[in-house]
Design a protein around this motif. Sequence first.
Motif, PDB file in Angstrom:
ATOM      1  N   LYS A   1      11.294  -8.199  -0.467  1.00 17.01           N
ATOM      2  CA  LYS A   1      12.395  -8.460   0.443  1.00 17.01           C
ATOM      3  C   LYS A   1      11.836  -8.769   1.828  1.00 17.01           C
ATOM      4  O   LYS A   1      10.928  -8.086   2.303  1.00 17.01           O
ATOM      5  CB  LYS A   1      13.315  -7.249   0.541  1.00 17.01           C
TER       6      LYS A   1
ATOM      7  N   LEU B   1      15.964  -9.052   6.016  1.00 18.04           N
ATOM      8  CA  LEU B   1      16.924  -9.398   4.964  1.00 18.04           C
ATOM      9  C   LEU B   1      18.338  -8.990   5.382  1.00 18.04           C
ATOM     10  O   LEU B   1      18.574  -7.857   5.807  1.00 18.04           O
ATOM     11  CB  LEU B   1      16.558  -8.698   3.659  1.00 18.04           C
ATOM     12  N   ILE B   2      19.256  -9.923   5.259  1.00 17.21           N
ATOM     13  CA  ILE B   2      20.660  -9.661   5.554  1.00 17.21           C
ATOM     14  C   ILE B   2      21.241  -8.906   4.358  1.00 17.21           C
ATOM     15  O   ILE B   2      20.991  -9.274   3.207  1.00 17.21           O
ATOM     16  CB  ILE B   2      21.410 -10.984   5.796  1.00 17.21           C
TER      17      ILE B   2
ATOM     18  N   GLU C   1      23.667  -7.476   1.410  1.00 21.93           N
ATOM     19  CA  GLU C   1      24.497  -8.225   0.457  1.00 21.93           C
ATOM     20  C   GLU C   1      25.915  -8.418   0.984  1.00 21.93           C
ATOM     21  O   GLU C   1      26.472  -9.519   0.882  1.00 21.93           O
ATOM     22  CB  GLU C   1      24.537  -7.513  -0.900  1.00 21.93           C
TER      23      GLU C   1
ATOM     24  N   MET D   1      25.860 -10.894   3.818  1.00 26.46           N
ATOM     25  CA  MET D   1      25.572 -12.224   3.274  1.00 26.46           C
ATOM     26  C   MET D   1      26.829 -12.806   2.645  1.00 26.46           C
ATOM     27  O   MET D   1      27.114 -13.999   2.797  1.00 26.46           O
ATOM     28  CB  MET D   1      24.429 -12.134   2.254  1.00 26.46           C
TER      29      MET D   1
ATOM     30  N   TYR E   1      18.877 -15.968   7.956  1.00 26.70           N
ATOM     31  CA  TYR E   1      19.828 -16.424   6.938  1.00 26.70           C
ATOM     32  C   TYR E   1      19.095 -17.219   5.855  1.00 26.70           C
ATOM     33  O   TYR E   1      19.294 -16.980   4.662  1.00 26.70           O
ATOM     34  CB  TYR E   1      20.929 -17.276   7.567  1.00 26.70           C
TER      35      TYR E   1
ATOM     36  N   SER F   1      16.923 -14.931   3.754  1.00 26.08           N
ATOM     37  CA  SER F   1      17.773 -14.089   2.910  1.00 26.08           C
ATOM     38  C   SER F   1      18.360 -14.900   1.767  1.00 26.08           C
ATOM     39  O   SER F   1      18.399 -14.436   0.623  1.00 26.08           O
ATOM     40  CB  SER F   1      18.897 -13.465   3.748  1.00 26.08           C
TER      41      SER F   1
ATOM     42  N   TYR G   1      17.801 -14.039  -2.132  1.00 25.04           N
ATOM     43  CA  TYR G   1      18.902 -13.762  -3.051  1.00 25.04           C
ATOM     44  C   TYR G   1      19.008 -14.828  -4.141  1.00 25.04           C
ATOM     45  O   TYR G   1      19.337 -14.520  -5.285  1.00 25.04           O
ATOM     46  CB  TYR G   1      20.227 -13.641  -2.293  1.00 25.04           C
TER      47      TYR G   1
END
Length: 123
Positions: free
Chosen positions: A28, A32-33, A35, A38, A85, A88, A92
């Motif tokens: 990660k 990391l944004i 969940e 996001m 962003y 991330s 993801y």
Amino acid sequence: MNTQTVRHGWYLLSLLLLLGCQAPEDQKPDDLISEDRMADILTEVHLAEAQTSRLSLASTDSARVAYKHIETKLFQKMKVDTAAYSRSFIFYSSHPKYLERIYQNVVDQLKKKIGQVDTLRKS
């Protein structure tokens, strides 16, 4: 075929390619944004894409410029660093179990917004 359809096709193709290149050892990113955050961001991004497509701009370049302007304002409003962003989203996208949860949240948020609009129209 309109420019919005082509753009969505490229997004889908990019997403599928990223999913196909899944590396379980990916770590990660430090920034990391979450969940939930996001999902909030992606909900607004998809609404911005829809807004751009409703503009019925004649050229792909015009649509791209309009979307970039809307996206920039969106990220400023949501206080999101575009680099975080991007990192991330890549993380993801390479982990389908996370992405599926995020997009379920996005779908739920969009359904709620549709319900709110329907309620306003009826009043």
